[in-house]
Design an enzyme around this catalytic site. Structure first.
Site, PDB file in Angstrom:
ATOM      1  N   TYR A   1       0.818  -1.207   0.000  1.00 25.01           N
ATOM      2  CA  TYR A   1       0.000   0.000   0.000  1.00 25.01           C
ATOM      3  C   TYR A   1       0.858   1.266   0.000  1.00 25.01           C
ATOM      4  O   TYR A   1       0.350   2.366  -0.195  1.00 25.01           O
ATOM      5  CB  TYR A   1      -0.943   0.035   1.213  1.00 25.01           C
ATOM      6  CG  TYR A   1      -2.013  -1.052   1.176  1.00 25.01           C
ATOM      7  CD1 TYR A   1      -2.364  -1.674  -0.009  1.00 25.01           C
ATOM      8  CD2 TYR A   1      -2.656  -1.450   2.335  1.00 25.01           C
ATOM      9  CE1 TYR A   1      -3.329  -2.664  -0.047  1.00 25.01           C
ATOM     10  CE2 TYR A   1      -3.624  -2.439   2.310  1.00 25.01           C
ATOM     11  CZ  TYR A   1      -3.961  -3.046   1.113  1.00 25.01           C
ATOM     12  OH  TYR A   1      -4.917  -4.028   1.083  1.00 25.01           O
TER      13      TYR A   1
ATOM     14  N   LYS B   1       3.840 -15.234   1.425  1.00 25.52           N
ATOM     15  CA  LYS B   1       3.827 -16.079   0.229  1.00 25.52           C
ATOM     16  C   LYS B   1       5.280 -16.272  -0.210  1.00 25.52           C
ATOM     17  O   LYS B   1       5.693 -15.841  -1.295  1.00 25.52           O
ATOM     18  CB  LYS B   1       3.005 -15.416  -0.877  1.00 25.52           C
ATOM     19  CG  LYS B   1       1.512 -15.393  -0.594  1.00 25.52           C
ATOM     20  CD  LYS B   1       0.837 -16.712  -0.908  1.00 25.52           C
ATOM     21  CE  LYS B   1       0.756 -16.941  -2.402  1.00 25.52           C
ATOM     22  NZ  LYS B   1       0.177 -18.281  -2.712  1.00 25.52           N
TER      23      LYS B   1
ATOM     24  N   ASP C   1      -2.361 -17.964   1.624  1.00 22.28           N
ATOM     25  CA  ASP C   1      -3.583 -18.542   1.035  1.00 22.28           C
ATOM     26  C   ASP C   1      -4.014 -19.783   1.816  1.00 22.28           C
ATOM     27  O   ASP C   1      -5.206 -19.982   2.095  1.00 22.28           O
ATOM     28  CB  ASP C   1      -3.394 -18.848  -0.456  1.00 22.28           C
ATOM     29  CG  ASP C   1      -2.132 -19.636  -0.756  1.00 22.28           C
ATOM     30  OD1 ASP C   1      -1.240 -19.722   0.120  1.00 22.28           O
ATOM     31  OD2 ASP C   1      -2.022 -20.189  -1.868  1.00 22.28           O
TER      32      ASP C   1
ATOM     33  N   ASP D   1      -4.819  -7.252   5.831  1.00 28.79           N
ATOM     34  CA  ASP D   1      -6.060  -6.555   5.535  1.00 28.79           C
ATOM     35  C   ASP D   1      -7.159  -7.589   5.269  1.00 28.79           C
ATOM     36  O   ASP D   1      -8.272  -7.531   5.822  1.00 28.79           O
ATOM     37  CB  ASP D   1      -5.824  -5.671   4.306  1.00 28.79           C
ATOM     38  CG  ASP D   1      -6.905  -4.628   4.110  1.00 28.79           C
ATOM     39  OD1 ASP D   1      -7.827  -4.564   4.927  1.00 28.79           O
ATOM     40  OD2 ASP D   1      -6.822  -3.885   3.115  1.00 28.79           O
TER      41      ASP D   1
ATOM     42  N   ASP E   1     -10.093  -9.242   8.251  1.00 25.32           N
ATOM     43  CA  ASP E   1     -11.534  -9.117   7.992  1.00 25.32           C
ATOM     44  C   ASP E   1     -12.194 -10.488   7.951  1.00 25.32           C
ATOM     45  O   ASP E   1     -13.292 -10.674   8.478  1.00 25.32           O
ATOM     46  CB  ASP E   1     -11.787  -8.387   6.661  1.00 25.32           C
ATOM     47  CG  ASP E   1     -11.840  -6.880   6.840  1.00 25.32           C
ATOM     48  OD1 ASP E   1     -11.481  -6.406   7.940  1.00 25.32           O
ATOM     49  OD2 ASP E   1     -12.234  -6.175   5.901  1.00 25.32           O
TER      50      ASP E   1
END
Ligand code: NAD
Length: 368
Positions: free
Chosen positions: A142, A192, A225, A249, A253
């Site tokens: 970001y 990852k 993942d 992020d 959630d």
């Protein structure tokens, strides 16, 4: 507790309504537990814009830098949608996070027994769940440069850069290990590393920090993942999860929704320790200003009250008192009290924001 200072920024919409209930809890701790806070209150977001033409004044920013903890309600609302981006209410919140350098975002996913049926997962999968996701908040994709949209040949290209320095990884890893020591003593780091160099470095640095400083904490690694799958399959296998800004992020959630309503979710954003050893800290509910219900007495104050419980635990070293408050919330829910957002069953009348706050304070009284 010495010199415990707290800056309260109620903000907009339901922010002031839920904060009124937190003030009842703060007053209770002063009166009944001798935990007195030097509390000041100020404006943020649209409320600050209305008064000063900016969503956060320099004076408020300076105050936030001085206090032990900032407790924020929520910012924003349709009235401010027309404003220029530079003075939108959310800019006030972003400025606080940036200038306080709050790099560790703590998002608990905790399932109160009485609400286990409220989850979209089976009650036995989420019942008693208590995990903490730590999301790196100030770096990663970001913020990385280069970024932007430019033209290459005859088409446009969108670019963002995932970038992490060793020190950025190490400091958030330390936050995770420190936290784990106060909880179940387990950290799972997610990235990852199979396809991203930044993930390879992330895994190496977390492993180094662990070996050098926290060998007593159990550490595991998981691809992000696979982590998402495991969070929905059997979330109780985790204690503390530490991950980067982007994966955090999404995963925070996902984990939050395991437990039900937005009105139940607290958060903390922590930075480096100050001279007195306490970390720079901002506590806030995950929800926004909920303009659709503002002023109706329907807001659930629990997310904001649990954010104060996090302040007790992480800024003021009052873990037992934080647990007392969380148990008071659990007990009120077990009695069947529900604000409108928690209603699923027919025939149950909702309680108001104030009634929920009063009931929690009554449970605190009963705990003595
Ligand atoms: P929201 O979180 O404000 O509301 C989403 C839905 O959840 C609404 O239906 C609302 O009524 C409900 N809800 C939220 N909190 C609740 C509570 N405590 N009790 C009962 N119900 C609750 O998100 P939104 O509607 O997308 O955004 C509204 C405004 O809030 C926007 O201006 C947005 O930019 C801002 N916002 C601020 C923050 C923040 O301050 N951290 C976070 C998200 C959104």
């Amino acid at each position: 507790m010495s010199n415990a200072s707290l800056l309260i920024l109620p903000g907009d919409g339901i922010g002031p309504e839920v904060m009124t209930e937190v003030r009842k809890v703060i007053d209770w701790y002063g009166a009944r537990r001798g935990l007195t806070f030097d509390v000041s209150e100020d404006l943020v977001g649209g409320a600050a814009y209305d008064a000063h033409g900016t969503p956060l004044t320099d004076a408020t920013m300076a105050k936030a830098q001085e206090v032990d903890a900032v407790l924020l309600g929520a910012v924003g609302g349709p009235k401010y949608d027309v404003l220029d981006f530079s003075v939108k209410p959310e800019r006030g919140l972003l400025r606080l996070r940036k200038e306080m350098d709050l790099y560790a975002n703590l998002r608990p996913a905790q399932c109160f027994d009485a609400l286990a049926d409220f989850s979209s997962l089976k009650a036995d999968v989420v019942g008693g769940l208590d995990i903490m996701i730590i999301r790196e908040l100030t770096s990663g994709v970001y913020f990385g440069e280069p970024r932007g949209i430019h033209t290459e040949g005859n088409e446009r290209v969108g670019i963002n850069t995932q970038r992490y320095t060793e020190s950025e990884i190490a400091r958030v890893a330390r936050s995770a290990f420190e936290l784990a020591r106060k909880r179940g003593n387990k950290v799972c780091s997610m990235e990852k590393a199979n396809v991203m160099e930044s993930g390879v470095l992330w895994r190496e640095v977390v492993t180094e920090v662990h070996a050098a400083e926290y060998p007593d904490v159990e550490l595991s690694h998981m691809y992000a993942d696979a982590g998402a799958m495991q969070l929905t399959r059997w979330p109780k296998q985790f204690d503390v999860i530490v991950t980067d800004n982007l994966f955090g992020d999404l995963l925070s959630d996902l984990a939050a929704m395991l437990t039900g309503s937005l009105g139940m979710l607290p958060s903390a954003s922590l930075g480096a320790p100050m001279a007195n050893g306490r970390p720079k800290a901002l506590y806030e509910p995950v929800h926004g200003s909920a303009p659709d219900i503002a002023g109706t007495g329907k807001a659930n104050p629990i997310a904001c009250i649990l954010s104060f419980a996090m302040a007790l635990r992480y800024s003021f070293d009052q873990g037992d008192e934080a647990t007392r408050l969380e148990e008071a919330v659990n007990s009120v829910l077990a009695d069947g009290l529900r604000t409108a957002d928690l209603l699923g069953q027919e025939g149950v009348a909702p309680v108001s924001t104030a009634e929920m706050g009063d009931a929690i304070v009554a449970k605190l009284d009963a705990s003595l």
